[in-house]
Design a protein around this motif. Structure first.
Motif, PDB file in Angstrom:
ATOM      1  N   ARG A  80       9.221   4.314  -3.808  1.00  0.00           N
ATOM      2  CA  ARG A  80       9.723   3.247  -4.676  1.00  0.00           C
ATOM      3  C   ARG A  80       8.663   2.150  -4.842  1.00  0.00           C
ATOM      4  O   ARG A  80       8.487   1.622  -5.950  1.00  0.00           O
ATOM      5  CB  ARG A  80      11.009   2.650  -4.111  1.00  0.00           C
ATOM      6  CG  ARG A  80      11.550   1.493  -4.975  1.00  0.00           C
ATOM      7  CD  ARG A  80      12.977   1.163  -4.691  1.00  0.00           C
ATOM      8  NE  ARG A  80      13.408  -0.010  -5.430  1.00  0.00           N
ATOM      9  CZ  ARG A  80      13.750  -0.018  -6.711  1.00  0.00           C
ATOM     10  NH1 ARG A  80      13.696   1.103  -7.421  1.00  0.00           N
ATOM     11  NH2 ARG A  80      14.141  -1.143  -7.305  1.00  0.00           N
ATOM     12  N   ILE A 100       7.134   0.730  -8.344  1.00  0.00           N
ATOM     13  CA  ILE A 100       7.154  -0.693  -8.720  1.00  0.00           C
ATOM     14  C   ILE A 100       5.747  -1.169  -9.069  1.00  0.00           C
ATOM     15  O   ILE A 100       5.548  -1.873 -10.075  1.00  0.00           O
ATOM     16  CB  ILE A 100       7.750  -1.533  -7.569  1.00  0.00           C
ATOM     17  CG1 ILE A 100       9.247  -1.255  -7.429  1.00  0.00           C
ATOM     18  CG2 ILE A 100       7.507  -3.028  -7.802  1.00  0.00           C
ATOM     19  CD1 ILE A 100       9.881  -1.910  -6.214  1.00  0.00           C
ATOM     20  N   ASP A 132       4.440  -2.560 -12.625  1.00  0.00           N
ATOM     21  CA  ASP A 132       3.806  -3.878 -12.735  1.00  0.00           C
ATOM     22  C   ASP A 132       2.478  -3.779 -13.465  1.00  0.00           C
ATOM     23  O   ASP A 132       2.166  -4.617 -14.337  1.00  0.00           O
ATOM     24  CB  ASP A 132       3.612  -4.471 -11.342  1.00  0.00           C
ATOM     25  CG  ASP A 132       2.925  -5.821 -11.378  1.00  0.00           C
ATOM     26  OD1 ASP A 132       3.471  -6.746 -12.007  1.00  0.00           O
ATOM     27  OD2 ASP A 132       1.830  -5.946 -10.788  1.00  0.00           O
ATOM     28  N   ILE A 145      12.667  -6.532 -12.010  1.00  0.00           N
ATOM     29  CA  ILE A 145      12.104  -6.632 -10.661  1.00  0.00           C
ATOM     30  C   ILE A 145      11.457  -7.999 -10.489  1.00  0.00           C
ATOM     31  O   ILE A 145      10.477  -8.327 -11.177  1.00  0.00           O
ATOM     32  CB  ILE A 145      11.064  -5.518 -10.410  1.00  0.00           C
ATOM     33  CG1 ILE A 145      11.659  -4.141 -10.718  1.00  0.00           C
ATOM     34  CG2 ILE A 145      10.548  -5.595  -8.982  1.00  0.00           C
ATOM     35  CD1 ILE A 145      12.812  -3.752  -9.842  1.00  0.00           C
ATOM     36  N   VAL A 173       7.891  -7.329  -6.271  1.00  0.00           N
ATOM     37  CA  VAL A 173       6.619  -6.710  -6.658  1.00  0.00           C
ATOM     38  C   VAL A 173       5.567  -6.971  -5.589  1.00  0.00           C
ATOM     39  O   VAL A 173       4.836  -6.052  -5.178  1.00  0.00           O
ATOM     40  CB  VAL A 173       6.150  -7.247  -8.028  1.00  0.00           C
ATOM     41  CG1 VAL A 173       4.760  -6.715  -8.367  1.00  0.00           C
ATOM     42  CG2 VAL A 173       7.148  -6.861  -9.119  1.00  0.00           C
TER      43      VAL A 173
END
Length: 276
Positions: A233, A237, A241, A256, A261
């Motif tokens: 995960r 992320i 980003d 998020i 992050v």
């Protein structure tokens, strides 16, 4: 000086600290070969008063012969402290673990000689924890849960001590030192209790645990290591980003937040083994 810096870096990154009694020199080499990130030869609780001088001599000889470990010395106000402290001048000593550590000139003097893990196990240690964590040379704090409950005359469960753990994490973070070390779990014949305790401590910001048996090393390492699901995960992320190029990040239909992050980047930077 370079060796002390290397020892301090290893202490800061360690996930498990394995105790071995100072009056059992035949176990020193076995402990060193156990796979523990840091071995701690114990001159305090593990050694009765009549045996302390002989144990210290055995530790000195082992270190001078090339053995390398941390040593838990006796408390600053104990009659054996000054002679224990002389071990700090041996090059292969990795560091000193100081029991019943409290803020003040005495711990400052100790930390000038060697990398220090400060055991927080008294009410005064907790009330002065911010100043203690800020002492130069203290690499990490460790929670001595059993002695702490004795000092405060508590019958609390381990989880009821979590407010102290949170205070230790906050103090460590504010002082810019490595995450704290959780206290021992007395069960060593079943890996589940020690792994559960280590996972609970990790959720409170701890990243290592004191161990009393080599059988505890593997479950502690597992608890202090990010799972495959967590790493997967975090990777997704970070990818989202980077694809967002500075815009808001969304994943699986959720926005998020930036702290999430940042946590994902940190988790990946620590690596799969949980060591920075």
């Amino acid at each position: 000086m370079m060796m002390k810096s290397a020892y301090a870096a290893n202490i800061a990154a360690a996930r498990h600290f394995l105790f071995v009694p100072g009056n059992r020199p035949e176990r020193f080499d076995k402990a060193a070969a156990s796979g523990a990130d840091v071995v701690v030869i114990d001159l305090e609780d593990a050694v009765p008063a009549p045996a302390k001088a002989q144990a210290r001599d055995d530790v000195r000889r082992w270190l001078e012969a090339g053995g390398s470990a941390m040593v838990r010395i006796n408390a600053i106000d104990a009659p054996w402290f000054a002679e224990d402290l002389a071990l700090a001048h041996i090059a292969t000593l990795q560091g000193l673990m100081v029991p019943k550590a409290e803020a003040g000139d005495a711990i400052i003097d100790v930390a000038r000689l060697s990398p220090v893990v400060a055991l927080v196990e008294t009410a005064r240690g907790v009330t002065g924890i911010d100043a203690l964590a800020a002492v130069p040379g203290i690499v990490r704090l460790a929670f001595g849960t059993i002695d702490f409950t004795l000092d405060c005359d508590l019958t609390a469960s381990d989880r009821q001590l979590d407010p102290v753990r949170l205070a230790m994490t906050i103090a460590s973070t504010a002082a810019g030192i490595a995450a704290p070390i959780d206290g021992v779990t007395v069960r060593f014949d079943d890996p589940l209790p020690v792994e559960m305790a280590a996972r609970a401590a990790r959720s409170m910001g701890f990243r290592a645990k004191l161990c009393i048996h080599p059988a505890q090393l593997s479950p502690v390492a597992a608890a202090m290591t990010a799972s495959e699901e967590e790493l997967e995960r975090a990777s997704r992320i970070v990818a989202a980003d980077r694809a967002a190029s500075g815009s808001a990040v969304s994943l699986d239909g959720e926005m998020i937040d930036r702290p999430i992050v940042a946590r994902a980047y940190r988790l990946l930077a620590e690596g799969a083994d949980g060591r920075p």
